[in-house]
Design a protein around this motif. Structure first.
Motif, PDB file in Angstrom:
ATOM      1  N   ARG A 231      -2.038  15.053   0.187  1.00  0.00           N
ATOM      2  CA  ARG A 231      -1.885  13.744  -0.450  1.00  0.00           C
ATOM      3  C   ARG A 231      -0.488  13.237  -0.132  1.00  0.00           C
ATOM      4  O   ARG A 231       0.497  13.956  -0.274  1.00  0.00           O
ATOM      5  CB  ARG A 231      -2.078  13.852  -1.962  1.00  0.00           C
ATOM      6  CG  ARG A 231      -3.435  14.368  -2.365  1.00  0.00           C
ATOM      7  CD  ARG A 231      -3.477  14.723  -3.837  1.00  0.00           C
ATOM      8  NE  ARG A 231      -3.522  13.534  -4.677  1.00  0.00           N
ATOM      9  CZ  ARG A 231      -2.891  13.433  -5.842  1.00  0.00           C
ATOM     10  NH1 ARG A 231      -2.137  14.406  -6.290  1.00  0.00           N
ATOM     11  NH2 ARG A 231      -3.025  12.329  -6.575  1.00  0.00           N
ATOM     12  N   PHE A 232      -0.419  12.004   0.313  1.00  0.00           N
ATOM     13  CA  PHE A 232       0.857  11.387   0.671  1.00  0.00           C
ATOM     14  C   PHE A 232       1.144  10.207  -0.238  1.00  0.00           C
ATOM     15  O   PHE A 232       0.225   9.540  -0.720  1.00  0.00           O
ATOM     16  CB  PHE A 232       0.822  10.891   2.125  1.00  0.00           C
ATOM     17  CG  PHE A 232       0.714  11.983   3.148  1.00  0.00           C
ATOM     18  CD1 PHE A 232       1.847  12.606   3.641  1.00  0.00           C
ATOM     19  CD2 PHE A 232      -0.529  12.385   3.620  1.00  0.00           C
ATOM     20  CE1 PHE A 232       1.749  13.609   4.587  1.00  0.00           C
ATOM     21  CE2 PHE A 232      -0.633  13.385   4.559  1.00  0.00           C
ATOM     22  CZ  PHE A 232       0.505  14.007   5.047  1.00  0.00           C
ATOM     23  N   VAL A 233       2.441   9.960  -0.451  1.00  0.00           N
ATOM     24  CA  VAL A 233       2.861   8.711  -1.076  1.00  0.00           C
ATOM     25  C   VAL A 233       3.298   7.802   0.064  1.00  0.00           C
ATOM     26  O   VAL A 233       4.260   8.115   0.784  1.00  0.00           O
ATOM     27  CB  VAL A 233       4.007   8.932  -2.072  1.00  0.00           C
ATOM     28  CG1 VAL A 233       4.396   7.605  -2.727  1.00  0.00           C
ATOM     29  CG2 VAL A 233       3.611   9.947  -3.136  1.00  0.00           C
ATOM     30  N   LEU A 234       2.588   6.692   0.261  1.00  0.00           N
ATOM     31  CA  LEU A 234       2.840   5.797   1.389  1.00  0.00           C
ATOM     32  C   LEU A 234       3.091   4.387   0.872  1.00  0.00           C
ATOM     33  O   LEU A 234       2.911   4.083  -0.309  1.00  0.00           O
ATOM     34  CB  LEU A 234       1.648   5.822   2.353  1.00  0.00           C
ATOM     35  CG  LEU A 234       1.327   7.197   2.962  1.00  0.00           C
ATOM     36  CD1 LEU A 234       0.096   7.110   3.863  1.00  0.00           C
ATOM     37  CD2 LEU A 234       2.519   7.760   3.732  1.00  0.00           C
ATOM     38  N   LEU A 235       3.527   3.512   1.775  1.00  0.00           N
ATOM     39  CA  LEU A 235       3.923   2.157   1.411  1.00  0.00           C
ATOM     40  C   LEU A 235       2.837   1.159   1.783  1.00  0.00           C
ATOM     41  O   LEU A 235       2.506   0.999   2.963  1.00  0.00           O
ATOM     42  CB  LEU A 235       5.231   1.795   2.117  1.00  0.00           C
ATOM     43  CG  LEU A 235       6.445   2.670   1.782  1.00  0.00           C
ATOM     44  CD1 LEU A 235       7.629   2.307   2.671  1.00  0.00           C
ATOM     45  CD2 LEU A 235       6.816   2.530   0.309  1.00  0.00           C
ATOM     46  N   LYS A 236       2.295   0.499   0.768  1.00  0.00           N
ATOM     47  CA  LYS A 236       1.408  -0.628   1.021  1.00  0.00           C
ATOM     48  C   LYS A 236       2.224  -1.859   1.400  1.00  0.00           C
ATOM     49  O   LYS A 236       1.749  -2.759   2.086  1.00  0.00           O
ATOM     50  CB  LYS A 236       0.565  -0.918  -0.216  1.00  0.00           C
ATOM     51  CG  LYS A 236      -0.422   0.190  -0.570  1.00  0.00           C
ATOM     52  CD  LYS A 236      -1.546   0.280   0.452  1.00  0.00           C
ATOM     53  CE  LYS A 236      -2.626   1.257  -0.011  1.00  0.00           C
ATOM     54  NZ  LYS A 236      -3.757   1.329   0.942  1.00  0.00           N
ATOM     55  N   ALA A 237       3.463  -1.893   0.899  1.00  0.00           N
ATOM     56  CA  ALA A 237       4.450  -2.927   1.209  1.00  0.00           C
ATOM     57  C   ALA A 237       5.784  -2.382   0.747  1.00  0.00           C
ATOM     58  O   ALA A 237       5.843  -1.379   0.030  1.00  0.00           O
ATOM     59  CB  ALA A 237       4.127  -4.233   0.474  1.00  0.00           C
ATOM     60  N   LEU A 238       6.885  -2.995   1.179  1.00  0.00           N
ATOM     61  CA  LEU A 238       8.180  -2.576   0.672  1.00  0.00           C
ATOM     62  C   LEU A 238       8.262  -2.951  -0.807  1.00  0.00           C
ATOM     63  O   LEU A 238       8.139  -4.115  -1.173  1.00  0.00           O
ATOM     64  CB  LEU A 238       9.310  -3.235   1.460  1.00  0.00           C
ATOM     65  CG  LEU A 238       9.396  -2.871   2.941  1.00  0.00           C
ATOM     66  CD1 LEU A 238      10.690  -3.411   3.545  1.00  0.00           C
ATOM     67  CD2 LEU A 238       9.289  -1.360   3.161  1.00  0.00           C
ATOM     68  N   GLY A 239       8.440  -1.945  -1.653  1.00  0.00           N
ATOM     69  CA  GLY A 239       8.422  -2.168  -3.086  1.00  0.00           C
ATOM     70  C   GLY A 239       7.073  -1.880  -3.720  1.00  0.00           C
ATOM     71  O   GLY A 239       6.888  -2.120  -4.912  1.00  0.00           O
ATOM     72  N   GLN A 240       6.133  -1.328  -2.946  1.00  0.00           N
ATOM     73  CA  GLN A 240       4.804  -1.020  -3.486  1.00  0.00           C
ATOM     74  C   GLN A 240       4.256   0.228  -2.799  1.00  0.00           C
ATOM     75  O   GLN A 240       3.883   0.187  -1.626  1.00  0.00           O
ATOM     76  CB  GLN A 240       3.842  -2.189  -3.286  1.00  0.00           C
ATOM     77  CG  GLN A 240       2.450  -1.935  -3.850  1.00  0.00           C
ATOM     78  CD  GLN A 240       1.468  -3.041  -3.496  1.00  0.00           C
ATOM     79  OE1 GLN A 240       1.857  -4.097  -3.017  1.00  0.00           O
ATOM     80  NE2 GLN A 240       0.187  -2.801  -3.736  1.00  0.00           N
ATOM     81  N   ALA A 241       4.223   1.327  -3.546  1.00  0.00           N
ATOM     82  CA  ALA A 241       3.733   2.591  -2.998  1.00  0.00           C
ATOM     83  C   ALA A 241       2.366   2.928  -3.567  1.00  0.00           C
ATOM     84  O   ALA A 241       1.952   2.411  -4.606  1.00  0.00           O
ATOM     85  CB  ALA A 241       4.717   3.717  -3.313  1.00  0.00           C
TER      86      ALA A 241
ATOM     87  N   TRP B  13      -0.287  -0.768   7.294  1.00  0.00           N
ATOM     88  CA  TRP B  13       0.026  -1.299   5.967  1.00  0.00           C
ATOM     89  C   TRP B  13       1.351  -2.051   5.928  1.00  0.00           C
ATOM     90  O   TRP B  13       1.504  -2.987   5.157  1.00  0.00           O
ATOM     91  CB  TRP B  13       0.038  -0.174   4.934  1.00  0.00           C
ATOM     92  CG  TRP B  13      -1.322   0.433   4.749  1.00  0.00           C
ATOM     93  CD1 TRP B  13      -2.526  -0.137   5.065  1.00  0.00           C
ATOM     94  CD2 TRP B  13      -1.617   1.731   4.236  1.00  0.00           C
ATOM     95  NE1 TRP B  13      -3.559   0.719   4.782  1.00  0.00           N
ATOM     96  CE2 TRP B  13      -3.035   1.875   4.259  1.00  0.00           C
ATOM     97  CE3 TRP B  13      -0.847   2.775   3.756  1.00  0.00           C
ATOM     98  CZ2 TRP B  13      -3.661   3.035   3.817  1.00  0.00           C
ATOM     99  CZ3 TRP B  13      -1.474   3.929   3.311  1.00  0.00           C
ATOM    100  CH2 TRP B  13      -2.869   4.046   3.343  1.00  0.00           C
ATOM    101  N   ILE B  14       2.342  -1.611   6.698  1.00  0.00           N
ATOM    102  CA  ILE B  14       3.586  -2.367   6.810  1.00  0.00           C
ATOM    103  C   ILE B  14       3.820  -2.700   8.275  1.00  0.00           C
ATOM    104  O   ILE B  14       3.372  -1.967   9.166  1.00  0.00           O
ATOM    105  CB  ILE B  14       4.799  -1.602   6.225  1.00  0.00           C
ATOM    106  CG1 ILE B  14       5.067  -0.301   7.002  1.00  0.00           C
ATOM    107  CG2 ILE B  14       4.589  -1.315   4.742  1.00  0.00           C
ATOM    108  CD1 ILE B  14       6.370   0.398   6.593  1.00  0.00           C
ATOM    109  N   ASP B  15       4.509  -3.807   8.515  1.00  0.00           N
ATOM    110  CA  ASP B  15       4.710  -4.228   9.901  1.00  0.00           C
ATOM    111  C   ASP B  15       5.992  -3.636  10.468  1.00  0.00           C
ATOM    112  O   ASP B  15       6.754  -2.934   9.778  1.00  0.00           O
ATOM    113  CB  ASP B  15       4.703  -5.753  10.005  1.00  0.00           C
ATOM    114  CG  ASP B  15       5.800  -6.416   9.183  1.00  0.00           C
ATOM    115  OD1 ASP B  15       6.789  -5.748   8.799  1.00  0.00           O
ATOM    116  OD2 ASP B  15       5.670  -7.640   8.920  1.00  0.00           O
ATOM    117  N   ALA B  16       6.229  -3.931  11.741  1.00  0.00           N
ATOM    118  CA  ALA B  16       7.393  -3.369  12.433  1.00  0.00           C
ATOM    119  C   ALA B  16       8.702  -3.836  11.804  1.00  0.00           C
ATOM    120  O   ALA B  16       9.682  -3.089  11.759  1.00  0.00           O
ATOM    121  CB  ALA B  16       7.348  -3.746  13.916  1.00  0.00           C
ATOM    122  N   ALA B  17       8.730  -5.053  11.278  1.00  0.00           N
ATOM    123  CA  ALA B  17       9.947  -5.562  10.636  1.00  0.00           C
ATOM    124  C   ALA B  17      10.270  -4.771   9.373  1.00  0.00           C
ATOM    125  O   ALA B  17      11.437  -4.442   9.102  1.00  0.00           O
ATOM    126  CB  ALA B  17       9.781  -7.043  10.311  1.00  0.00           C
ATOM    127  N   ALA B  18       9.250  -4.444   8.598  1.00  0.00           N
ATOM    128  CA  ALA B  18       9.462  -3.651   7.382  1.00  0.00           C
ATOM    129  C   ALA B  18       9.908  -2.235   7.725  1.00  0.00           C
ATOM    130  O   ALA B  18      10.765  -1.651   7.043  1.00  0.00           O
ATOM    131  CB  ALA B  18       8.188  -3.619   6.549  1.00  0.00           C
TER     132      ALA B  18
END
Length: 366
Positions: free
Chosen positions: A330-340, A284-289
């Protein structure tokens, strides 16, 4: 001074943010049903700020009962909670006696829980003295004590009458405690505000140096975001669970090491790193994020590596998390930085790879 309003279906209360608010009894007086209060604090905060708050209230004609508890997460227990009840009953405190929490998250949580229980509900006010409490635990009405098997597992949703966040109280905060509070600030940027996240990256040095203007902005934005989420979901049946980003892992760290070994914010910092690593593992997020997240957490003075509890212990402690539903983690994870997002279908193999991966350290020291 900045004042935010948290509006819920059954109540509404102000969140005051500014400098030198502790001496202003007028911020408290409108919320007292009678001129009697109990100030609950601890052995660390009392020598610093109890006399100031007590003096301001007594000068305004308010009778004050000080209740000083031992300091630390290890004392967030039934036995300590009973010290509050013992003092209230000994002084013949009535249902309209207002409890004022003067301290960090532990004091705020226990005072709120005591208020929820005492005579089936007494009013209370939050005067948070740590950054973590100002940006998170003092707002939203979550109150609780710990159980040896899990953090905050015994408690109630019970809203304060007001929150008073005085930036000058952070001047005496140990640096480790300040960093712990910054974990919760970073959380808000990661879960729902990419612009705020970028602001944090640009201003982290000011925050670490205790610049009052920077701190006030961070507290304001964090409280705005929390107030908005709590207004949508007061009892955490849906979107409010997003505020637990990093906490499923973090609470496991606290329970696994013994409550108090790591500060809550330190455990959340390492927990957010694991949540980001799991988000990366799922694609969902890349290595840079992932690297950007690590840099920000490290810049706040927080650990980016979690202790090695062992996979079985990790799973055992996480199974007691409040977000477990029908036996599923249940986990809260990142679809993108600024979007969980809240996720309950993480493949066990992906979780195990993260728990055996590079964001786990091979010792428990910090």
């Amino acid at each position: 001074m900045i004042t935010l309003d948290l509006s819920l279906p059954d109540t509404r209360y102000p969140i005051h943010i500014g400098r030198d608010l502790l001496d202003d009894a007028n911020l408290i007086l409108p919320h007292l049903p009678q001129r009697k209060v109990a100030i609950v604090t601890n052995t660390t905060v009392a020598p610093l700020y109890l006399a100031r708050l007590q003096g301001a209230l007594e000068a305004a004609g308010v009778a004050v009962l000080p209740i000083v508890l031992p300091d630390g997460e290890a004392y967030k227990t039934w036995d300590t909670l009973n010290l509050i009840f013992d003092a209230l009953l000994s002084s013949r405190a009535e249902r309209k006696t207002t409890l004022i929490a003067l301290g960090g998250g532990v004091i705020g949580d226990m005072t709120g829980f005591a208020a929820a229980c005492y005579q089936r509900g007494a009013p209370f006010i939050q005067v948070p003295t740590t950054l973590l409490a100002q940006v998170d635990s003092s707002v939203g009405g979550k109150t609780a004590i710990n159980h040896p098997k899990g953090k905050n597992m015994i408690g109630a949703f019970y809203q304060p009458r007001a929150v008073i966040a005085d930036m000058t109280l952070l001047d005496t905060l140990p640096q480790r405690e300040l960093s712990a509070g910054l974990a919760e600030v970073i959380k808000y940027g990661l879960l729902g505000d990419a612009d705020f996240l970028a602001w944090l990256e640009a201003n982290m040095a000011r925050l670490v140096a205790r610049d009052h203007d920077a701190l006030a902005h961070a507290v304001r934005r964090s409280c705005e975001m929390k107030a908005d989420i709590v207004a949508q979901d007061e009892k955490e049946s849906g979107v409010r669970a997003l505020l637990n980003l990093g906490h499923t892992f973090g609470h496991a760290i606290e329970a696994g090491l013994g409550f108090g070994a790591w500060l809550h914010g330190e455990a959340v910092g390492a927990g957010m790193m694991l949540a980001a690593a799991l988000s990366h593992e799922l694609g969902w997020i890349d290595a840079a994020a992932l690297a950007r997240t690590e840099r920000l957490i490290a810049a706040a003075g927080l650990p980016t590596r979690a202790p090695d509890l062992g996979v079985d212990a990790w799973l055992e402690h996480m199974s007691h998390d409040k977000k477990v539903e029908s036996g599923r983690l249940r986990f809260v994870l990142l679809k993108a930085l600024g979007q969980a997002a809240i996720v309950d279908d993480v493949a066990p193999e992906a979780l195990q790879r993260v728990l055996a991966g590079p964001y786990i350290r091979r010792d428990t020291a910090y």
